[in-house]
Enzyme design. Structure first.
Site, PDB file in Angstrom:
ATOM      1  N   SER B  11       0.812  -1.219   0.000  1.00 18.47           N
ATOM      2  CA  SER B  11       0.000   0.000   0.000  1.00 18.47           C
ATOM      3  C   SER B  11       0.845   1.269   0.000  1.00 18.47           C
ATOM      4  O   SER B  11       0.313   2.369  -0.132  1.00 18.47           O
ATOM      5  CB  SER B  11      -0.928   0.007   1.215  1.00 18.47           C
ATOM      6  OG  SER B  11      -0.170   0.021   2.412  1.00 18.47           O
ATOM      7  N   GLY B  12       2.150   1.124   0.135  1.00 20.13           N
ATOM      8  CA  GLY B  12       3.019   2.299   0.116  1.00 20.13           C
ATOM      9  C   GLY B  12       3.323   2.753  -1.299  1.00 20.13           C
ATOM     10  O   GLY B  12       2.909   2.135  -2.280  1.00 20.13           O
ATOM     11  N   THR B  14       6.196   2.765  -2.848  1.00 23.03           N
ATOM     12  CA  THR B  14       7.067   1.823  -3.558  1.00 23.03           C
ATOM     13  C   THR B  14       6.279   0.612  -4.033  1.00 23.03           C
ATOM     14  O   THR B  14       6.466   0.141  -5.152  1.00 23.03           O
ATOM     15  CB  THR B  14       8.216   1.379  -2.643  1.00 23.03           C
ATOM     16  OG1 THR B  14       8.930   2.538  -2.199  1.00 23.03           O
ATOM     17  CG2 THR B  14       9.169   0.462  -3.381  1.00 23.03           C
ATOM     18  N   CYS B 148      17.750   5.244  -2.569  1.00 28.31           N
ATOM     19  CA  CYS B 148      17.592   6.140  -3.722  1.00 28.31           C
ATOM     20  C   CYS B 148      18.704   7.180  -3.786  1.00 28.31           C
ATOM     21  O   CYS B 148      19.321   7.385  -4.846  1.00 28.31           O
ATOM     22  CB  CYS B 148      16.227   6.797  -3.696  1.00 28.31           C
ATOM     23  SG  CYS B 148      15.762   7.474  -2.087  1.00 28.31           S
ATOM     24  N   ASN B 309      13.139   8.616  -7.430  1.00 31.73           N
ATOM     25  CA  ASN B 309      13.424   7.829  -6.225  1.00 31.73           C
ATOM     26  C   ASN B 309      12.570   6.568  -6.142  1.00 31.73           C
ATOM     27  O   ASN B 309      12.998   5.546  -5.609  1.00 31.73           O
ATOM     28  CB  ASN B 309      13.224   8.667  -4.963  1.00 31.73           C
ATOM     29  CG  ASN B 309      11.855   9.311  -4.892  1.00 31.73           C
ATOM     30  OD1 ASN B 309      11.492  10.096  -5.766  1.00 31.73           O
ATOM     31  ND2 ASN B 309      11.089   8.974  -3.876  1.00 31.73           N
TER      32      ASN B 309
END
Lengths: 56, 341
Positions: B11-12, B14, B148, B309
């Site tokens: 859910s993030g 990334t 990143c 990133n």
């Protein structure tokens, strides 16, 4: 299509077969504007930024 | 027949970026995505760009089933405690947290201020920067993600270090708000964050450990500043050389390092609006753009790099790693080349 070497970054630069002396071309890698100084031998140099043509 | 993929902690930001990249991947199918908070919800309720694109629903991590590849997008320090369970579920694991990036457990303790929870696992993981570890990644079962900021710095400076012309560097890294993740805090509140030029880590950033792991114990320092940007990392490194170079020497060094790299582009142009790397040009892509300008003295060079990133700095590199690990085309799923303006 002939090729030459960019005098700024040494990338291979493609020269159209119908290119003319004093024609300006761009290096795809460094973006330098280059001038075909001679066709035989094929010689490139960095094009002058601004050059006065003395009314010609 | 495609390989089945699970995304843990999906859910993030990334996780969402991974889902986007893997959705278009010809060799894999995402069959599971987990979230403790959003169990049962369609992914588009959290990642709205998936409306009408994916019918996946979040599952609880405890119900995760066996699959071919697991991407782990959990908070730092969480993955290592559960690595045995994850390894029992999947043939290949790519962990995007910092838990397995540092090969030396003492470095982990130094930079993360706690003993590593699973030091026996550290030698099994390959640091997931293909430009450095490509051959080790081929056929590997476990890879770590990359930091990143570390990636933007490593790819900017690596050619100079390898060429033996690097003396020292001081650098500024500008970063966007998505580096902070999707959890709100007082610092991310809009009236506070919008328009910020916030020097949030002038010294001692944890990614220094990754930089040293890749570049060696070189004389390099950097500060990180959060700016008005959502995606992006922008490095400006003032590098002192140990010898005098001409511009064409730099081209030779950088071209020699990256001419066969599919995701590193040299951007150092004499003409045009975008003469040097900018994050917005690489947003959503897996590219790292690297450029340079040599000082007139020939002994100092400003090296600039830009990545997304969430792309090259996280999910993009992770997919590139999977491609190498599983024997796929290295560029599969990573063909998006950006948008403009």
């Amino acid at each position: 299509m002939n090729t030459s070497t960019c005098p700024v970054c040494e990338a291979t630069v493609s020269i159209p077969a119908d290119a003319m002396q004093n024609e300006l071309i761009a290096c795809a890698d460094c973006g330098s504007e280059l001038e075909i100084i001679s066709l035989s031998p094929l010689t490139l140099d960095v094009a002058p930024d601004v050059e006065e043509d003395w009314g010609e | 027949m495609t390989l089945s993929v699970g995304i843990v902690g999906g859910s993030g930001y990334t996780g969402g970026e991974l889902l986007r990249l893997l959705h278009g991947h010809p060799e894999v199918t995402v069959t599971q995505i987990t979230s403790r908070e959003h169990v049962g919800a369609f992914v588009h309720t959290v990642h709205p760009h998936f409306r009408g694109v994916s019918q996946l629903q979040f599952i609880h991590p405890d119900t995760l089933q066996a699959c071919d590849v697991l991407f782990l997008c959990l908070p730092h320090g969480t993955t290592a405690n559960q690595i045995d369970r994850f390894a029992s579920l999947a043939t290949y694991i790519i962990d995007l947290s910092a838990d397995f990036r540092l090969s030396n457990p003492h470095d982990y303790q130094t930079w993360y201020e706690t003993p590593h929870p699973a030091p026996d696992w550290l030698p099994k993981f390959v640091y997931g920067l293909p430009e450095v570890n490509r051959e080790a990644l081929r056929g590997a079962r476990y890879a770590s993600g990359v930091g990143c900021n570390a990636t933007a710095m490593n790819l900017a400076v690596l050619p100079l270090v390898r060429a033996g012309v690097f003396a020292s560097a001081r650098a500024e890294i500008k970063v966007g708000s998505s580096e902070g993740g999707n959890s709100a805090n007082s610092g991310s509140h809009h009236p506070v964050r919008s328009g910020a030029v916030r020097a949030y880590k002038p010294t001692g950033h944890r990614h220094m450990a990754e930089i040293r792991q890749v570049l060696g114990d070189i004389d390099l320092r950097f500060a990180v500043t959060a700016i008005e940007m959502i995606r992006g990392v922008h490095v400006t490194a003032h590098v002192r050389l140990n010898t005098r170079l001409a511009e064409k020497d730099l081209w030779r060094i950088y071209r020699g390092a990256y001419q066969h790299e599919p995701f590193v582009r040299l951007v150092s142009s004499k003409t045009g609006l975008y003469r040097l790397p900018e994050p917005r040009i690489v947003a959503g892509t897996n590219f790292c753009d690297v450029g340079f300008e040599l000082d007139a003295d020939g002994e100092n060079v400003v090296v600039i790099s830009a990545i997304d990133n969430l792309g090259k700095g996280a999910a993009g590199s992770a997919v590139q790693c999977m491609n190498l690990m599983c024997g796929f085309d290295e560029c599969a799923g990573l063909s998006f080349f950006g948008m403009y303006p």
